[in-house]
Design a protein around this motif. Structure first.
Motif, PDB file in Angstrom:
ATOM      1  N   LYS A 211       1.126  -1.284   0.391  1.00  0.00           N
ATOM      2  CA  LYS A 211       0.197  -0.142  -0.310  1.00  0.00           C
ATOM      3  C   LYS A 211       0.959   1.053  -0.399  1.00  0.00           C
ATOM      4  O   LYS A 211       1.871   1.274  -0.069  1.00  0.00           O
ATOM      5  N   ASP A 212      -0.091   2.563  -0.050  1.00  0.00           N
ATOM      6  CA  ASP A 212       0.999   3.387  -0.354  1.00  0.00           C
ATOM      7  C   ASP A 212       1.293   4.027   1.249  1.00  0.00           C
ATOM      8  O   ASP A 212       0.478   3.912   2.266  1.00  0.00           O
ATOM      9  N   TYR A 240       1.277  11.261   0.376  1.00  0.00           N
ATOM     10  CA  TYR A 240       1.998   9.747  -0.499  1.00  0.00           C
ATOM     11  C   TYR A 240       2.031   9.494  -1.392  1.00  0.00           C
ATOM     12  O   TYR A 240       2.336  10.253  -2.074  1.00  0.00           O
ATOM     13  N   THR A 241       2.604   8.448  -1.294  1.00  0.00           N
ATOM     14  CA  THR A 241       3.823   7.902  -2.654  1.00  0.00           C
ATOM     15  C   THR A 241       3.721   6.433  -2.409  1.00  0.00           C
ATOM     16  O   THR A 241       3.208   5.611  -1.526  1.00  0.00           O
ATOM     17  N   LYS A 242       4.312   6.042  -3.821  1.00  0.00           N
ATOM     18  CA  LYS A 242       4.626   4.390  -3.577  1.00  0.00           C
ATOM     19  C   LYS A 242       6.180   4.298  -2.829  1.00  0.00           C
ATOM     20  O   LYS A 242       6.580   4.633  -3.770  1.00  0.00           O
TER      21      LYS A 242
END
Length: 243
Positions: A211-212, A240-242
């Protein structure tokens, strides 16, 4: 094999003769997240260990149990043993504790293997804390148990310590005797801790692997772009990021 009743009577006699000092609350270490996990030497079902040497360069999940041959603990130890390969993939060692002796622990392990589906061999150590020294060091007792440390019935509560390779305490959980632990949650927080250490991120509510994640507020947008590439800025402090 010794009968359980004989094991318990032998243990009671041993406890009466193993008191080495008086336990005082002012002598008890104050363990917090970031504290160095206290070192100790102790006997286990896999032989004597020195805790810090035994940890080595691994992560460790160290957890206590109220007593041998107790129903909830039997299910817990079985669940952790069944997940040993998952913990090993994450470079995590498992070690349990109960304030009874090695012979009692070994007899209990046979029950754990019997009731755990798919578990052929129980394969991590259980500490024999008959003198209650480790229970005192890690405050693994409830209020009534602490009063009885110097003599009387003491049952350790369900404490869990996640310890990193530098021997620092990273997460603690404390459960009452009536409430079983969640082995999946222990795996989840280890994933979160290891990802945070590796990537410099933090994880949101209910995060699971894949998940992010969240970019810490201490990282500027410019640096976040260089480090993570694209990110979603919901608020100036929530991005948010990956990974």
């Amino acid at each position: 094999m010794l009968s359980r009743s004989l094991l318990r009577s032998t243990l009671s006699a041993a406890k009466a003769n193993t008191r080495v000092r008086t336990f005082k609350q002012e002598d008890q270490p104050r363990l917090r997240i970031g504290s160095t996990a206290p070192d100790f030497k102790v006997d286990t079902t896999e032989g004597p260990i020195e805790f810090h040497k035994w940890i080595g360069d691994s992560w460790t999940v160290f957890f206590s149990h109220p007593a041998d041959f107790t129903p909830v603990c039997t299910t817990e130890l079985g669940a952790f043993a069944a997940l040993k390969d998952e913990f090993s993939k994450r470079n995590v060692k498992l070690i349990g504790l109960s304030a009874e002796g090695v012979d009692s622990h070994k007899a209990w392990i046979k029950d754990i293997e019997d009731i755990t589906p798919g578990l052929k061999t129980f394969s991590f150590p259980i500490i024999a804390d008959t003198d209650r020294e480790v229970s005192f060091l890690y405050d693994m007792v409830d209020e009534e148990g602490f009063k009885n440390l110097n003599g009387g019935i003491v049952q350790t509560i369900r404490s869990v310590y996640v310890i990193d390779p530098s021997k620092k305490i990273r997460i603690t959980f404390t459960y009452p005797p009536s409430c079983g632990r969640n082995s999946a949650e222990v795996l989840r927080v280890i994933d979160a801790l290891q990802l945070a250490d590796k990537k410099g991120v933090v994880t949101p509510i209910d995060w699971t692997a894949g998940k992010d994640v969240i970019i810490p507020p201490t990282v500027s947008n410019e640096d976040a772009k260089k480090k993570f590439g694209e990110f979603d800025e919901v608020k100036p402090y929530l991005r948010y990021t990956k990974v």
